[in-house]
Design an enzyme around this catalytic site. Structure first.
Site, PDB file in Angstrom:
ATOM      1  N   SER A   1      43.710  41.202  52.202  1.00 45.12           N
ATOM      2  CA  SER A   1      44.957  41.479  52.912  1.00 45.12           C
ATOM      3  C   SER A   1      45.565  40.182  53.433  1.00 45.12           C
ATOM      4  O   SER A   1      44.879  39.363  54.060  1.00 45.12           O
ATOM      5  CB  SER A   1      44.692  42.419  54.093  1.00 45.12           C
ATOM      6  OG  SER A   1      44.303  43.692  53.651  1.00 45.12           O
TER       7      SER A   1
ATOM      8  N   HIS B   1      84.266  21.910  47.453  1.00 48.05           N
ATOM      9  CA  HIS B   1      83.328  21.571  46.389  1.00 48.05           C
ATOM     10  C   HIS B   1      84.046  20.709  45.348  1.00 48.05           C
ATOM     11  O   HIS B   1      85.091  21.109  44.835  1.00 48.05           O
ATOM     12  CB  HIS B   1      82.816  22.826  45.691  1.00 48.05           C
ATOM     13  CG  HIS B   1      81.736  23.563  46.428  1.00 48.05           C
ATOM     14  ND1 HIS B   1      81.978  24.336  47.540  1.00 48.05           N
ATOM     15  CD2 HIS B   1      80.400  23.650  46.196  1.00 48.05           C
ATOM     16  CE1 HIS B   1      80.841  24.876  47.952  1.00 48.05           C
ATOM     17  NE2 HIS B   1      79.866  24.474  47.152  1.00 48.05           N
TER      18      HIS B   1
ATOM     19  N   HIS C   1      48.346  44.091  60.051  1.00 51.19           N
ATOM     20  CA  HIS C   1      47.062  44.722  60.332  1.00 51.19           C
ATOM     21  C   HIS C   1      45.908  43.716  60.342  1.00 51.19           C
ATOM     22  O   HIS C   1      44.790  44.063  60.729  1.00 51.19           O
ATOM     23  CB  HIS C   1      46.784  45.876  59.352  1.00 51.19           C
ATOM     24  CG  HIS C   1      46.391  45.467  57.967  1.00 51.19           C
ATOM     25  ND1 HIS C   1      47.288  45.409  56.921  1.00 51.19           N
ATOM     26  CD2 HIS C   1      45.194  45.088  57.449  1.00 51.19           C
ATOM     27  CE1 HIS C   1      46.661  45.037  55.824  1.00 51.19           C
ATOM     28  NE2 HIS C   1      45.401  44.831  56.115  1.00 51.19           N
TER      29      HIS C   1
END
Length: 591
Positions: A242, A431, A120
């Site tokens: 905002s 790993h 907005h």
């Protein structure tokens, strides 16, 4: 006159849209409040606490106390950290086609040249084209204004927005008209994994209230409700706020502020505020990345996702480089982890190995990560050894939600065996420090991510990595967990001249582990294991021989094969007196 009417209609649309956002936030607030009265959250609280504590820096000794006991004690460095992150926050001047000022919002940088704010605030690419991001709009300690530095936005490069989540992600020019670099203001990395804030904790908001100088609400901003996409909190904000970043106590961005919540009995009174969860925004961005038409736009999104810590969604990139901040506080392997009476130093490299070790720019021969360390071979582009501390009493199950691997920027990338080696074959990026091993305590999430470095991987046939090697890893970790033990674990490949050459690199035939622990609080025990994948590596790298055995061997055997020196650990080895190595089937190991 006609143009003025159109402008008035656009402003009315904005007002109506904002009122709808506020009413939606109010409905969520009332629904949360009703649901809260009906539910018992005692069971879920412990799990939430574990997740929350896993992303707190281990050096912040007061953090858990703040969460549990509501302590207001903070280290003084907290204020400096807040000042540092505030540099990336700007005022957004919203202008029309004619340059007329229409209002203000707040935004903040989330990648080297990406800005996040509300939908907005910047609803369309056209509105972003005319808007201006103004940094340094604030007063100094003498209440004198700083020089404002303005940048244009670049919606042609990237503009992504969503009305439901009320966010807009837009590119910003790398340099302004005065040749000032946007990189001078840094950015706020986004952590998409949920759990950065708990209900009852407090948030801080850096904002431009009413379009005025930068300000902050700090403490007394209690989080009331958290839903899948929204966070609601009691805080002081104004129009113009905002698009502000909402922070937890570790200055991680937890939400994008977007609306105040009006009192249902008096819409002029505000009872709370609401923000959109960062985890929801990042998930949306990741899902929409592939639908972007321009490759340049996709690269901008990749840039954002490359600096965040992956969460529940699978990122589009397989390879990345973590920001330098990820390594700043990594203390690595702890030699006194088992107690001051049982010091376990790193193994010593031979003179030949020292000539081949990959050093950092500072001359360090060891790379420190969270709870583990690695020494790298330049010629083999693999680790000489890894060393990890495992705390079975604090292990946290951090779920594997991605398969992105990282080059370590502290050493030359040429000394790291990268992703191209592992493509289109049966070779896994095995790993060496198992992903789950260092995932304990408040830094479990960071430790999990650190294990996804090419420095920590070694070529392992999938049937070795996922079966043979995995059984040994499961045994060691399960014992640490079941008996609440602390274990210091060393792992590495055996570099042999006869190792098969493949895609310009040699694949180790053998891998070893040395596990060290204290038994009955009095005696240190060190056991070594050696496993081979030689029979699994055929001419075409396909599965050849499915049977396997696990060998426990003397530590001296590992030293002879690798050139490493484990020092006094040899005396803690139950096979130190030269007994014949025991050949044991998987699942029948003993420490």
């Amino acid at each position: 006159m006609k143009q003025a009417l159109i402008h008035r209609e656009e402003l009315n649309d904005v007002v109506n849209s904002m009122e709808q956002i506020q009413q939606d936030a109010l409905h969520r607030y009332l629904a949360f409040e009703k649901e809260r009265k009906a539910e018992d959250q005692a069971v879920a609280l412990q799990e939430k606490m574990i997740t929350r504590s896993s992303i707190i820096n281990q050096h912040d000794n007061l953090a858990v106390e703040r969460i549990i006991n509501k302590s207001d004690l903070f280290p003084i460095a907290y204020l400096q950290a807040g000042l540092d992150v505030s540099k990336a926050v700007c005022r957004i001047a919203i202008r029309g086609r004619t340059g007329q000022l229409e209002g203000y919002g707040t935004g903040f940088l989330v990648a080297p040249n990406l800005l996040l704010t509300n939908n907005h605030v910047l609803e369309t690419a056209e509105s972003a084209m005319y808007a201006v991001a103004e940094f340094n709009y604030q007063d100094d300690v003498d209440f004198m204004p700083l020089e404002v530095i303005s940048f244009r936005l670049d919606p042609d490069l990237l503009f992504m927005t969503d009305k439901a989540l009320d966010f807009t992600l837009v590119a910003i020019e790398p340099n302004n008209s005065n040749a000032v670099a946007i990189s001078d203001f840094g950015y706020l990395p986004l952590l998409p994994k949920p759990g950065k804030i708990l209900e009852g904790e407090y948030v801080s908001i850096i904002q431009h209230p009413n379009g005025g100088p930068k300000a902050i609400t700090i403490r007394e901003n209690e989080v009331k409700f958290i839903s899948s996409d929204f966070v609601q909190y009691v805080s002081d904000t104004e129009p113009g706020s905002s698009g502000s970043p909402v922070f937890n106590d570790q200055w991680m961005v937890v939400a994008l502020h977007h609306a105040g919540i009006p009192d249902p009995n008096d819409n002029k009174v505000w009872i709370a505020n609401e923000g959109i969860r960062i985890s929801s925004i990042i998930q949306y961005v990741g899902e929409k990345r592939s639908s972007l038409e321009k490759e340049a736009s996709r690269k901008q999104v990749d840039q954002l996702l490359a600096v965040v810590m992956p969460g529940t969604m699978a990122p589009p990139m397989e390879v990345g480089v973590l920001d330098a901040n990820w390594y700043a506080d990594a203390t690595g392997y702890d030699r006194v982890f088992l107690g001051s009476r049982f010091t376990v130093p790193l193994p010593t490299l031979s003179d030949t190995m020292m000539e081949d070790v990959a050093k950092t720019a500072d001359g360090n021969v060891v790379l420190d990560y969270t709870h583990f360390s690695i020494a790298m071979s330049k010629s083999r582009r693999l680790a000489f050894f890894t060393a990890v501390n495992i705390d079975g009493n604090q292990l946290i199950d951090v779920k594997r939600s991605n398969d992105r691997w990282y080059f370590d920027p502290r050493i030359d990338q040429a000394y790291q065996l990268g992703n191209e080696f592992y493509k289109s074959n049966d070779i896994d990026r095995g790993h060496l420090v198992r992903r789950r091993d260092p995932n304990w305590g408040i830094d479990a999430v960071r430790a999990n991510e650190h294990t996804f470095h090419f420095t920590n991987s070694s070529p392992q046939h999938k049937n070795f990595n996922q079966k043979v090697w995995l059984d040994l890893e499961d045994y060691l970790l399960d014992n640490a967990r079941d008996y609440n033990m602390k274990v210091s674990l060393f792992t590495g490949p055996v570099f042999g001249d006869s190792d098969r050459v493949y895609r310009g690199a040699q694949i180790p035939n053998q891998f070893w582990k040395v596990a060290v622990m204290v038994k009955d609080g009095e005696k240190m025990s060190a056991t070594a294991y050696l496993q081979t994948q030689e029979d699994l590596i055929g001419g075409d790298l396909e599965f050849v021989y499915g049977q396997f055995e696990t060998y426990q061997v003397p530590i001296t055997k590992i030293e002879k094969l690798t050139g490493l020196d484990f020092g006094e650990l040899r005396q803690a080895d139950p096979l130190a007196k030269g007994q014949v190595a025991r050949v044991q089937k998987s699942g029948d190991l003993s420490l």
